[in-house]
Design an enzyme around this catalytic site. Structure first.
Site, short mmCIF file in Angstrom:
data_model
loop_
_atom_site.label_atom_id
_atom_site.label_comp_id
_atom_site.label_asym_id
_atom_site.label_seq_id
_atom_site.Cartn_x
_atom_site.Cartn_y
_atom_site.Cartn_z
CD GLU A 91 -1.42 0.24 3.65
OE1 GLU A 91 -1.87 -0.83 4.11
OE2 GLU A 91 -1.78 1.36 4.06
CB CYS A 104 3.31 7.79 2.57
SG CYS A 104 3.90 6.61 3.79
CB CYS A 111 7.84 -4.66 8.59
SG CYS A 111 9.14 -3.77 9.47
CB CYS A 115 7.13 -1.26 15.90
SG CYS A 115 8.79 -0.74 15.45
CB CYS A 118 3.74 -1.04 13.54
SG CYS A 118 3.80 -0.83 11.76
CB CYS A 332 1.61 2.25 9.23
SG CYS A 332 1.99 3.87 9.85
N1 SAH Z 1 10.21 1.24 9.51
C1 SAH Z 1 10.31 2.65 9.42
C2 SAH Z 1 9.28 3.27 8.49
C3 SAH Z 1 7.86 2.78 8.51
S1 SAH Z 1 6.86 3.19 9.88
C4 SAH Z 1 10.24 3.29 10.79
O1 SAH Z 1 10.11 2.55 11.77
O2 SAH Z 1 10.41 4.49 10.90
C5 SAH Z 1 6.55 4.91 9.79
C6 SAH Z 1 6.25 5.56 11.12
O3 SAH Z 1 4.92 5.25 11.57
C7 SAH Z 1 7.18 5.10 12.24
O4 SAH Z 1 7.53 6.20 13.04
C8 SAH Z 1 6.29 4.13 12.99
O5 SAH Z 1 6.76 3.90 14.27
C9 SAH Z 1 4.96 4.83 12.92
N2 SAH Z 1 3.80 3.98 13.19
C10 SAH Z 1 3.59 2.70 12.85
N3 SAH Z 1 2.39 2.26 13.27
C11 SAH Z 1 1.82 3.30 13.91
C12 SAH Z 1 0.58 3.48 14.58
N4 SAH Z 1 -0.30 2.49 14.68
N5 SAH Z 1 0.33 4.70 15.11
C13 SAH Z 1 1.23 5.70 15.01
N6 SAH Z 1 2.41 5.59 14.39
C14 SAH Z 1 2.71 4.40 13.86
#
Ligand code: SAH
Length: 346
Positions: A91, A104, A111, A115, A118, A332
């Site tokens: 996406e 974006c 991945c 995290c 996420c 995301c």
């Molecule tokens: N892997 C990279 C880029 C992808 S995530 C990274 O970690 O930076 C892009 C951003 O969105 C990151 O800061 C991630 O921590 C944040 N993110 C992911 N899921 C989220 C959520 N449910 N709510 C808020 N931010 C989120």
């Protein structure tokens, strides 16, 4: 077959010589792919039919298939679901700001960073995207919207620094003056903090913005939200940020997702100030987007404002990220995830 859209112009020139064609053909093909954004060799009408046939036999022209678009009724943000040639789906998002259109993109299929908040990481990593697959998300969106894309953020599914070589080639092709020619300054790469590759990227001395997903102001707390913190200590991550600034002169962006009751207290704000006060940086607060697989909740609006004010009072540059497209599987990886889950049920 060679992925022709991932080749630089000099590489393409070499290819043409290899297959017994004139060198200038490379420039024509490059322009068809990266400026005119065509999807097939047959559209390259200044090439002879014979050459087009030859290209088809020897090269693969990557072109993503648009599966679905959802457009927010609130703010015109659109989410795109694309199918890759191996059947995987990814996406991308188009956000319309008054200063221009921002896209974006995803850098991987899934991945492996894990995290906790996420959605993109729930099913693990399938594979890294090719440079052409990263580019084509932007190309397809520019064609769909019929408007120029000004900014690109690599903040979709995946960890870009876990797909380093493809990312670098992608950056080169996207910012190349013979292609879409997006300024390096209008490109942001977001990482969860893979220290060696942050340093490698710094040494490339590009003018792109590096965004670091911080999300916690201590090593201990960061571990509870981001497993990658077990591998790289917060201190080393921040040193790598400092190094990036020294090498490139580019101010670091810190992303900090506010999770209710987890990292949004006054004490957290105070610790965060201490952590970044000697760094030339900007902090982007993101109210966490809750996903149904986890029980994290958003901070309430008072806590968010309080957090922001605390940082501001210490002279830190801070903004709260405006939530875009709340009504269209906001967080995301959620659109892809819900699509894949219903596919499985079928
Ligand atoms: N892997 C990279 C880029 C992808 S995530 C990274 O970690 O930076 C892009 C951003 O969105 C990151 O800061 C991630 O921590 C944040 N993110 C992911 N899921 C989220 C959520 N449910 N709510 C808020 N931010 C989120």
């Amino acid at each position: 077959m060679i992925d022709i859209k991932s080749l630089t112009l000099p590489e393409l020139q070499e290819e043409m010589e290899k297959i017994g064609e004139k060198k200038f053909r490379a420039g024509q093909i490059y322009e068809w792919m990266h400026v005119k954004l065509v999807d097939s060799f047959d559209e390259m009408t200044n090439l002879s039919k014979g050459l087009r046939e030859k290209l088809k036999e020897q090269y693969e022209l990557i072109s993503l298939e648009l599966v679905e678009v959802q457009t927010s009724k609130i703010d015109e943000t659109s989410k795109f679901l694309f199918r890759l040639s191996d059947g995987n789906v990814i996406e991308s998002v188009l956000m319309k700001y008054h200063h221009g259109n921002s896209v974006c993109i995803s850098s991987q299929v899934g991945c492996r960073m894990g995290c906790r908040f996420c959605a993109s990481t729930l099913d693990g990593l399938e594979r890294g995207l090719k440079p052409s697959e990263m580019l084509d998300q932007i190309y397809k969106i520019q064609k769909w919207s019929q408007e120029r894309v000004h900014n690109v953020v690599v903040m979709g599914t995946g960890e870009p620094l876990d797909n380093y070589d493809s990312l670098l080639r992608f950056i080169h092709l996207l910012t190349d003056e013979g292609g879409l020619h997006i300024s390096q300054r209008n490109l942001t790469v977001s990482t969860c903090g893979i220290v060696p590759n942050m340093r490698r990227l710094a040494d490339e001395k590009l003018q792109i913005t590096l965004a670091l997903s911080l999300h916690a102001s201590s090593q201990e707390k960061r571990k509870t939200l981001m497993p990658v913190a077990y591998k790289f200590d917060l201190k080393d991550v921040l040193d790598a940020c400092r190094y990036y600034f020294e090498q490139t002169g580019r101010r670091i962006t810190f992303e900090y997702s506010l999770v209710g009751g987890v990292n949004d207290s006054s004490e957290d704000a105070r610790e965060l100030t201490e952590l970044v006060k000697d760094l030339n940086c900007h902090i982007n607060l993101i109210p966490v987007n809750p996903i149904k697989e986890r029980d994290y909740v958003q901070s309430d609006s008072r806590a968010i404002l309080n957090f922001k004010n605390k940082l501001e009072k210490s002279g830190i540059n801070v903004t709260i990220r405006r939530e875009m497209g709340r009504d269209i599987d906001g967080a995301c990886g959620q659109l892809r995830k819900s699509y894949m889950d219903t596919e499985k049920e079928r």
